[in-house]
Each structure stands twice: as C-alpha cells, then as structure tokens.
Design an enzyme around this catalytic site. Sequence first.
Site, PDB file in Angstrom:
ATOM      1  N   ARG A 160      -4.205   0.622  -3.184  1.00 24.10           N
ATOM      2  CA  ARG A 160      -4.067  -0.507  -2.053  1.00 24.10           C
ATOM      3  C   ARG A 160      -3.840  -1.972  -2.633  1.00 24.10           C
ATOM      4  O   ARG A 160      -4.029  -2.402  -3.609  1.00 24.10           O
ATOM      5  CB  ARG A 160      -5.876  -0.672  -1.724  1.00 24.10           C
ATOM      6  CG  ARG A 160      -6.132  -1.791  -0.758  1.00 24.10           C
ATOM      7  CD  ARG A 160      -7.410  -1.724  -0.722  1.00 24.10           C
ATOM      8  NE  ARG A 160      -7.873  -2.959   0.369  1.00 24.10           N
ATOM      9  CZ  ARG A 160      -9.171  -3.555   0.221  1.00 24.10           C
ATOM     10  NH1 ARG A 160      -9.902  -3.219  -0.500  1.00 24.10           N
ATOM     11  NH2 ARG A 160      -9.197  -4.472   1.285  1.00 24.10           N
ATOM     12  N   LEU A 161      -3.114  -2.374  -1.622  1.00 22.97           N
ATOM     13  CA  LEU A 161      -2.742  -3.953  -1.748  1.00 22.97           C
ATOM     14  C   LEU A 161      -3.691  -4.753  -0.970  1.00 22.97           C
ATOM     15  O   LEU A 161      -3.557  -4.676   0.361  1.00 22.97           O
ATOM     16  CB  LEU A 161      -1.282  -4.126  -1.596  1.00 22.97           C
ATOM     17  CG  LEU A 161      -0.736  -5.555  -1.835  1.00 22.97           C
ATOM     18  CD1 LEU A 161      -1.117  -6.013  -3.077  1.00 22.97           C
ATOM     19  CD2 LEU A 161       0.788  -5.584  -1.311  1.00 22.97           C
TER      20      LEU A 161
ATOM     21  N   CYS B 234       0.843  -1.163   0.014  1.00 25.46           N
ATOM     22  CA  CYS B 234      -0.146   0.307   0.044  1.00 25.46           C
ATOM     23  C   CYS B 234       0.916   1.367   0.102  1.00 25.46           C
ATOM     24  O   CYS B 234       1.937   1.269   0.341  1.00 25.46           O
ATOM     25  CB  CYS B 234      -0.865   0.117   1.171  1.00 25.46           C
ATOM     26  SG  CYS B 234      -2.347  -1.343   1.193  1.00 25.46           S
TER      27      CYS B 234
ATOM     28  N   ILE C   9      -4.987  -7.355   1.399  1.00 28.51           N
ATOM     29  CA  ILE C   9      -4.491  -8.520   2.184  1.00 28.51           C
ATOM     30  C   ILE C   9      -5.278  -9.217   3.260  1.00 28.51           C
ATOM     31  O   ILE C   9      -5.826 -10.371   3.101  1.00 28.51           O
ATOM     32  CB  ILE C   9      -3.109  -8.447   2.771  1.00 28.51           C
ATOM     33  CG1 ILE C   9      -2.108  -7.768   1.856  1.00 28.51           C
ATOM     34  CG2 ILE C   9      -2.402  -9.295   3.659  1.00 28.51           C
ATOM     35  CD1 ILE C   9      -0.807  -7.393   2.173  1.00 28.51           C
TER      36      ILE C   9
ATOM     37  N   ASP D  21      -8.356  -4.064   8.947  1.00 30.98           N
ATOM     38  CA  ASP D  21      -7.676  -3.597   9.964  1.00 30.98           C
ATOM     39  C   ASP D  21      -7.907  -1.726   9.713  1.00 30.98           C
ATOM     40  O   ASP D  21      -7.969  -0.879  10.903  1.00 30.98           O
ATOM     41  CB  ASP D  21      -6.327  -3.575  10.425  1.00 30.98           C
ATOM     42  CG  ASP D  21      -5.337  -3.747   9.417  1.00 30.98           C
ATOM     43  OD1 ASP D  21      -5.710  -3.400   8.046  1.00 30.98           O
ATOM     44  OD2 ASP D  21      -4.085  -3.983   9.308  1.00 30.98           O
TER      45      ASP D  21
ATOM     46  N   ASN E 254      -0.998   2.852   5.562  1.00 31.44           N
ATOM     47  CA  ASN E 254      -0.402   1.909   4.983  1.00 31.44           C
ATOM     48  C   ASN E 254       0.545   1.115   6.238  1.00 31.44           C
ATOM     49  O   ASN E 254       0.990   1.569   7.013  1.00 31.44           O
ATOM     50  CB  ASN E 254       0.911   2.501   4.093  1.00 31.44           C
ATOM     51  CG  ASN E 254       2.110   1.713   3.706  1.00 31.44           C
ATOM     52  OD1 ASN E 254       1.836   0.501   3.595  1.00 31.44           O
ATOM     53  ND2 ASN E 254       3.450   2.113   3.746  1.00 31.44           N
ATOM     54  N   GLY E 255       0.192  -0.284   6.042  1.00 31.84           N
ATOM     55  CA  GLY E 255       0.817  -1.109   7.126  1.00 31.84           C
ATOM     56  C   GLY E 255      -0.096  -2.294   7.643  1.00 31.84           C
ATOM     57  O   GLY E 255      -1.040  -2.767   6.844  1.00 31.84           O
ATOM     58  N   GLU E 256       0.340  -2.715   8.766  1.00 35.19           N
ATOM     59  CA  GLU E 256      -0.618  -3.577   9.412  1.00 35.19           C
ATOM     60  C   GLU E 256      -0.833  -3.368  10.898  1.00 35.19           C
ATOM     61  O   GLU E 256       0.309  -3.157  11.684  1.00 35.19           O
ATOM     62  CB  GLU E 256      -0.235  -4.933   9.281  1.00 35.19           C
ATOM     63  CG  GLU E 256      -0.873  -5.909   9.789  1.00 35.19           C
ATOM     64  CD  GLU E 256      -0.322  -7.523   9.484  1.00 35.19           C
ATOM     65  OE1 GLU E 256      -1.105  -8.515   9.960  1.00 35.19           O
ATOM     66  OE2 GLU E 256       0.585  -7.647   8.778  1.00 35.19           O
TER      67      GLU E 256
END
Length: 208
Positions: A50-51, A2, A53, A103, A76-78
Amino acid sequence: MCGFVGYLNLSRDYDENILKKMAASIFHRGPDNMGIWFDKNIGLGIAHNRLSIIDVSNNGNQPMQSIDGRYVIAFNGEIYNHKDLREDLIQTNLGNTWRSSSDTETLVSCLQMWGIDETIKKLNGMFAIAIFDREKNFLTLVRDRFGEKPIYYYLKENLFIFGSELKARIKYPYLSNDIDQKSLPLFLRYGYVPSPFTIYKNIFKLEP
C-alpha cells in the site's frame, strides 16, 4: 501507486512464504504497508503493498474485507467518484459504518450492496482489482476501461498466479521462465509486446 499479487493453487498447496516473496518483489509500489490474506482450504492467497494517499490510517490497509465478510479485495488505483458512491450508500446501513475515508472501503461496500457487475458499471477511475467472493468461491480480476493499471496472470493446470508486475510471477518457485517464441516477432514488429501477450510463455496481460 500500490500493487498486489496472489495465487490460487487448486491442489490446496499454500505457502505463505512464497506469497511474501512475491509481495516483496513489488515493495516499491507500496512501502507504507504489506498485508496478506489467505484461505488454506481453497489454496488462495492475496497480498497487497500500500501507498497511502487518500487515507493514511491503518483502516485503509489491504486486502480488505466487506463488513459481512463475503468479499475480499486488493485494489490498485483511484476511484474518482467514490464520494458520490458513498452518498448513494448513505441511506443504507452500510452508510453508517465507515471505518475510514479510503476509496477502497467505498469499493468493498459497493460490492456488498450491489455485487460485482453493478459495482464495476458505477466506477469512474483508474483501477486494477482482485475480488474474491467467499460465498460463491469465485475469484474475479478487473481492469479499468482504458487499461491504465496493469494485471499480469499465469494459468496452467491447477495453478493461477496474478499480480501488478511480471516480476511477482518470477518469484513463484518451480516454474520455468521460458521466452514465448510467438511474442518475439511481435516485439520486433511493434517495439513492445501487445496485449494479451507478454515476453514469457504462459503469462498474459489482462485486457482492459
């Protein structure tokens, strides 16, 4: 992976095509969707690549707004503990209105419930976040504590540009790409340019 880009032009000069070009320059970070949010009245635009997941549905697309419309975020991230945070929200009205399993939605719901400062304290993860509070007319950029996810920004006079990569700034027209002479000796000494500096003049890295 992302990625996001955006700019705030206090002269209220907004051009959606510029934002699209900036987002296209980092398309490789998120080929699944490109979303754009803007408010011409304040001269702010945010775009997100956006990627998918955790949640691959369209309900996880960004920029995302909170249910009450107050917060707009690009992320961006998790967030590793986002399921735990959902459990904390489950007793509230927000806990009964989930549209996705992303998330990102957990994050924006936390912002709506607890505000920015308290939400960031609760987060466990790697992240770079752009948050616009429409009620306070306030833009906040946030990085995780270890600085795993990057944010670059340009600030001069009435223009503020930010993004996940330096190349997004280069796509903004009419600005010079002058090398920062103060950064050159840093690069020669360390083999890289340490934060908060970059190789370009007036462009900086947001510190963790």
